[in-house]
Design an enzyme around this catalytic site. Structure first.
Site, mmCIF file in Angstrom:
data_model
loop_
_atom_site.group_PDB
_atom_site.id
_atom_site.type_symbol
_atom_site.label_atom_id
_atom_site.label_comp_id
_atom_site.label_asym_id
_atom_site.label_seq_id
_atom_site.Cartn_x
_atom_site.Cartn_y
_atom_site.Cartn_z
ATOM 1 N N GLU A 58 16.801 86.129 22.513
ATOM 2 C CA GLU A 58 16.518 84.763 22.078
ATOM 3 C C GLU A 58 17.321 84.376 20.838
ATOM 4 O O GLU A 58 17.743 83.235 20.691
ATOM 5 C CB GLU A 58 15.019 84.576 21.829
ATOM 6 C CG GLU A 58 14.166 84.651 23.096
ATOM 7 C CD GLU A 58 14.553 83.601 24.129
ATOM 8 O OE1 GLU A 58 15.209 82.601 23.778
ATOM 9 O OE2 GLU A 58 14.193 83.798 25.304
ATOM 10 N N TYR B 141 10.969 77.508 18.249
ATOM 11 C CA TYR B 141 11.405 77.858 19.601
ATOM 12 C C TYR B 141 11.282 79.360 19.849
ATOM 13 O O TYR B 141 10.661 79.799 20.828
ATOM 14 C CB TYR B 141 12.849 77.405 19.883
ATOM 15 C CG TYR B 141 13.350 78.118 21.112
ATOM 16 C CD1 TYR B 141 12.914 77.723 22.367
ATOM 17 C CD2 TYR B 141 14.143 79.257 21.013
ATOM 18 C CE1 TYR B 141 13.272 78.426 23.497
ATOM 19 C CE2 TYR B 141 14.507 79.965 22.124
ATOM 20 C CZ TYR B 141 14.075 79.553 23.365
ATOM 21 O OH TYR B 141 14.415 80.269 24.479
ATOM 22 N N ASP C 7 13.380 74.068 23.676
ATOM 23 C CA ASP C 7 14.789 74.059 23.278
ATOM 24 C C ASP C 7 15.442 72.799 23.837
ATOM 25 O O ASP C 7 14.750 71.898 24.325
ATOM 26 C CB ASP C 7 15.480 75.320 23.802
ATOM 27 C CG ASP C 7 15.611 75.297 25.312
ATOM 28 O OD1 ASP C 7 14.866 74.555 25.963
ATOM 29 O OD2 ASP C 7 16.478 76.012 25.842
#
Length: 368
Positions: free
Chosen positions: A46, A129, A147
């Site tokens: 991520e 996020y 996102d």
DNA sequence: AACTCGGGGTA
DNA sequence: TACCCAGAGTT
């Protein structure tokens, strides 16, 4: 706090979830970070994927996992080697923040990535996020992970016309996701929204005719999918004229400098360079000569210009004249942010792409 | 809220 | 060219 958003009233949530999850189950891409749900792997992926495309990340992720297979390996690694594994990926503060956070997990949480929004959000580099992504994908917690993909997809499906460039708008989408998310499979739900954005509901020309949630899409119903999302644009790229020098000593070692640990290209190595503004070649090279002497005590003599490099950042453009020089005198010792290294040693350190281009110029100059 | 922070793919 | 990408930190 958890007020239902008005955008999902009268929205067929169940059929949307079913269609989306069935599509994802059958059509999702096999990606390295989807091999399992190890929180450390999910976390690393991520961070790498922030503002960075999947195809770009894949080789970096595989290499990173080979070098630092478990959280402890990254916590104990030399920062210089960690940065080398990130070289070329951009946004370099991401990886320094990641190692800082990983060390904290190792020390404060015994190496276990925390699974609450409060704890994980307090880790360096973990914003709204990433917190939601790791919690939902690694731990199955029904938190939103909003996102750019998710805002684009949901702006169309729910016909949301708020400006997604505004920071406040993200919260609106988070509320929408809280209303829509599958509590049976939050991981697949969040990933499915992003996957749909990457494969079907693309920015320019969405493939509505094969979209699994076409029936539920309000923008498609009104033929307005091309108008969404609404996003105000920001442009304004500043131009900086630079001069850089590759200076060799008698053993063929090159003088290099480590950039500050904050700001642009933080902690990366570079060749000595200055912003020359409107100065001409002659004045510019004298400026650079003075800079090198004042910073290091090294005296250099220019041989000539070996190339010109243009490099564009998101908010900045560098135009760099690259010079070659020889070192004519040097002090007994260099300060810690400076080194004189042979090419083979330089290649073990992390340089920004703009300065990798200079290394290439230097190699070509040697061949002549 | 606006700005900073990389690099590359795509139309 | 201009946009955009599995955004976060600083000001």
């Amino acid at each position: 706090m958890n007020e239902p958003d008005t955008y999902t009233t009268d929205f067929p949530i169940q059929s949307f979830q079913d269609a989306l999850l069935n599509w994802y189950r059958e059509n999702h891409r096999k990606l390295p970070w989807r091999e399992n749900s190890d929180p450390y792997r999910v976390w690393v992926s991520e961070i790498m994927l922030q503002q960075t495309r999947v195809d770009t990340v894949i080789p970096y992720f595989n290499n990173f996992m080979e070098k630092f297979p478990e959280l402890k390996d990254l916590a104990d690694a030399e920062p210089e080697q960690v940065m080398k594994a990130w070289e070329g990926l951009g946004y370099y503060s991401r990886v320094m923040n990641l190692q800082t956070a990983v060390k904290e997990v190792q020390e404060r949480y015994g190496g276990i990535v925390p699974n609450t929004p409060e704890e994980i959000s307090n880790l360096r580099g973990v914003g709204p996020y990433t917190a939601g992504a790791v919690l939902s994908i690694a731990y199955g917690v029904p938190e939103p992970a909003v996102d750019g993909n998710v805002m684009r997809v949901l702006s169309r499906i729910l016909l949301i016309e708020e400006d997604i460039a505004k920071p406040k708008t993200r919260k609106l989408f988070e509320q929408a996701v809280r209303s829509l998310i599958s509590h049976e499979d939050p991981s697949s739900f969040n990933q499915a929204l992003m996957e749909l954005g990457a494969i079907i509901c693309t920015p320019r020309s969405p493939a509505c005719l094969i979209c699994p949630v076409q029936q539920e899409c309000r923008a498609f119903a009104e033929g307005r999918q091309q108008e969404l999302p609404i996003k105000t644009k920001k442009t304004k790229v500043k131009l900086a004229k630079m001069s850089a020098v590759i200076a060799y000593d008698q053993q063929g070692r090159m003088l290099i400098h480590k950039r500050s640990s904050t700001g642009l290209l933080a902690s990366l190595w570079e060749f000595p360079n200055i912003e020359t503004g409107l100065l001409n070649d002659s004045a510019g090279s004298e400026e650079l000569q003075s800079y090198v002497y004042e910073q290091t005590g090294v005296e250099i003599s220019f041989k000539g210009k070996i190339g010109y490099i243009e490099h564009v950042f998101s908010h900045l453009k560098w135009e760099i004249d690259v010079w070659e020089a020889v070192i004519t005198a040097e002090p007994d010792e260099l300060s810690k942010d400076w080194k004189a290294v042979p090419l083979t040693e330089a290649e073990k350190l992390a340089f920004p792409v703009s300065h990798q281009k200079m290394i290439k110029l230097a190699k070509e100059a040697i061949l002549l």
